[in-house]
Motif scaffolding. Sequence first.
Motif, mmCIF file in Angstrom:
data_model
loop_
_atom_site.group_PDB
_atom_site.id
_atom_site.type_symbol
_atom_site.label_atom_id
_atom_site.label_comp_id
_atom_site.label_asym_id
_atom_site.label_seq_id
_atom_site.Cartn_x
_atom_site.Cartn_y
_atom_site.Cartn_z
ATOM 1 N N SER A 180 45.063 23.117 48.913
ATOM 2 C CA SER A 180 44.848 21.829 49.574
ATOM 3 C C SER A 180 46.110 21.282 50.224
ATOM 4 O O SER A 180 46.129 20.153 50.674
ATOM 5 N N ALA A 181 47.187 22.095 50.274
ATOM 6 C CA ALA A 181 48.432 21.630 50.870
ATOM 7 C C ALA A 181 49.262 22.812 51.340
ATOM 8 O O ALA A 181 49.194 23.910 50.760
ATOM 9 N N GLY A 182 50.054 22.581 52.377
ATOM 10 C CA GLY A 182 50.865 23.649 52.935
ATOM 11 C C GLY A 182 51.964 24.132 52.015
ATOM 12 O O GLY A 182 52.463 25.247 52.170
ATOM 13 N N VAL A 183 52.385 23.307 51.052
ATOM 14 C CA VAL A 183 53.449 23.724 50.140
ATOM 15 C C VAL A 183 52.929 24.643 49.041
ATOM 16 O O VAL A 183 53.721 25.202 48.275
ATOM 17 N N GLU A 184 51.622 24.762 48.937
ATOM 18 C CA GLU A 184 51.030 25.639 47.922
ATOM 19 C C GLU A 184 51.006 27.064 48.478
ATOM 20 O O GLU A 184 50.148 27.429 49.266
ATOM 21 N N VAL A 185 51.974 27.845 48.046
ATOM 22 C CA VAL A 185 52.218 29.172 48.609
ATOM 23 C C VAL A 185 52.034 30.232 47.535
ATOM 24 O O VAL A 185 52.469 30.063 46.399
ATOM 25 N N ILE A 186 51.385 31.333 47.898
ATOM 26 C CA ILE A 186 51.296 32.496 47.015
ATOM 27 C C ILE A 186 51.999 33.658 47.701
ATOM 28 O O ILE A 186 52.095 33.719 48.940
ATOM 29 N N GLY A 187 52.514 34.578 46.900
ATOM 30 C CA GLY A 187 53.167 35.768 47.427
ATOM 31 C C GLY A 187 52.632 37.010 46.733
ATOM 32 O O GLY A 187 52.367 36.996 45.530
ATOM 33 N N ILE A 188 52.440 38.062 47.505
ATOM 34 C CA ILE A 188 52.018 39.359 46.958
ATOM 35 C C ILE A 188 53.057 40.374 47.412
ATOM 36 O O ILE A 188 53.208 40.627 48.610
ATOM 37 N N ASP A 189 53.787 40.925 46.465
ATOM 38 C CA ASP A 189 54.877 41.832 46.805
ATOM 39 C C ASP A 189 54.389 43.264 47.000
ATOM 40 O O ASP A 189 54.881 43.975 47.857
ATOM 41 N N SER A 190 53.452 43.690 46.175
ATOM 42 C CA SER A 190 52.945 45.053 46.291
ATOM 43 C C SER A 190 51.607 45.162 45.575
ATOM 44 O O SER A 190 51.310 44.395 44.653
ATOM 45 N N VAL A 191 50.825 46.136 46.022
ATOM 46 C CA VAL A 191 49.545 46.463 45.394
ATOM 47 C C VAL A 191 49.529 47.970 45.186
ATOM 48 O O VAL A 191 49.715 48.739 46.130
ATOM 49 N N ARG A 192 49.317 48.377 43.941
ATOM 50 C CA ARG A 192 49.284 49.803 43.611
ATOM 51 C C ARG A 192 47.996 50.140 42.872
ATOM 52 O O ARG A 192 47.539 49.356 42.043
ATOM 53 N N ILE A 193 47.465 51.313 43.152
ATOM 54 C CA ILE A 193 46.366 51.871 42.350
ATOM 55 C C ILE A 193 46.768 53.283 41.938
ATOM 56 O O ILE A 193 47.152 54.102 42.780
ATOM 57 N N THR A 194 46.711 53.547 40.639
ATOM 58 C CA THR A 194 46.997 54.875 40.115
ATOM 59 C C THR A 194 45.789 55.385 39.338
ATOM 60 O O THR A 194 44.928 54.609 38.912
ATOM 61 N N GLY A 195 45.727 56.685 39.149
ATOM 62 C CA GLY A 195 44.633 57.266 38.384
ATOM 63 C C GLY A 195 44.845 58.755 38.201
ATOM 64 O O GLY A 195 45.749 59.357 38.782
ATOM 65 N N ASN A 196 44.008 59.343 37.376
ATOM 66 C CA ASN A 196 44.023 60.782 37.137
ATOM 67 C C ASN A 196 42.869 61.430 37.885
ATOM 68 O O ASN A 196 41.722 60.981 37.772
ATOM 69 N N ALA A 197 43.186 62.454 38.662
ATOM 70 C CA ALA A 197 42.128 63.196 39.334
ATOM 71 C C ALA A 197 41.206 63.820 38.295
ATOM 72 O O ALA A 197 41.666 64.335 37.264
ATOM 73 N N ILE A 198 39.910 63.725 38.536
ATOM 74 C CA ILE A 198 38.934 64.314 37.610
ATOM 75 C C ILE A 198 39.020 65.833 37.717
ATOM 76 O O ILE A 198 38.829 66.413 38.795
#
Length: 298
Positions: A180-198
């Motif tokens: 509801s305001a411009g000062v309300e800021v979120i940051g996302i530095d990185s997104v990772r997905i890991t897993g084991n191949a079946i």
Amino acid sequence: MAKAEMILFEDFEDSSGFTLAGCVPLYWGTAPLDGTTSIPSQFQQGNSSQDGNIFYGSLAKENSLSPAATMTIVLPDLSGYTNLELNVALAAAEGIWEPTHRDSLRIIGGTTTSPPYIECYMGYGCRPVTGAIDIFLPSSYPDNIRSDVYYPIALGHQFQDFNYTIDSNLKLLTFAFASSAGVEVIGIDSVRITGNAIAPTIEDVLDFFNESIADGTLEGYGPGKSANNRLNAFGNMLYAAYNMIADEDYEAACDQLMDAYKKCDGMNNPPDFVIGESVPELADMIDELMISLECEYF
């Protein structure tokens, strides 16, 4: 267990790899950690923070009835993996969020190719949405936004890692942000997905072996009649491994599979028993099966 592999890594170094919807121009996108004129920042790097740009979101409304702004990442095919883990590094402005408004950050997993539409109303917040992985909300005013999964952990200026187990049927990952305001800021530095191949089963290996012979992409290798004899001997190794696995004699099965692998690995010593387009994939399947059986060669 085989080491988990990186399936997706989004570090927001540029504006590719994600799509935006419902956001106010100039207040959403990639920027240096220090921020920009329109998106100032007090953010600090955390344990897994990357050098370079991060993703910023601010002023996530056009009017009081606007839906939540969204940033969506299309995921690669996850159906061939197990033990899937999502890691997200998040930060946010501190001590200014209002529960009476619609202030929130949602992480949503989608099983279709259409990003979610999140209805929000000033004074009532945003409606629940199917596929929510986590939601960050303030519990009082003024407050930080806090993880529902890891409550009472709150987002602050320093990036923190949040880890989640996810399903292999997900096709999209959406971050939905309402403020509801411009000062309300979120940051996302990185997104990772890991897993084991079946890993393939011995039945999968045998099916591939027989299908490759039938379609002409696999045949015996050797002079004269020895080529056919070697092809049959190779098949006998696989069938012997099948029986050993059925009898739970995994040590013997590992020895048998290693013998078969050495006969299709492209090395001269010992010489291969088979040749053809399917050989590299056949060798990889045997290799992956041995890893899944925890053969001591690996």
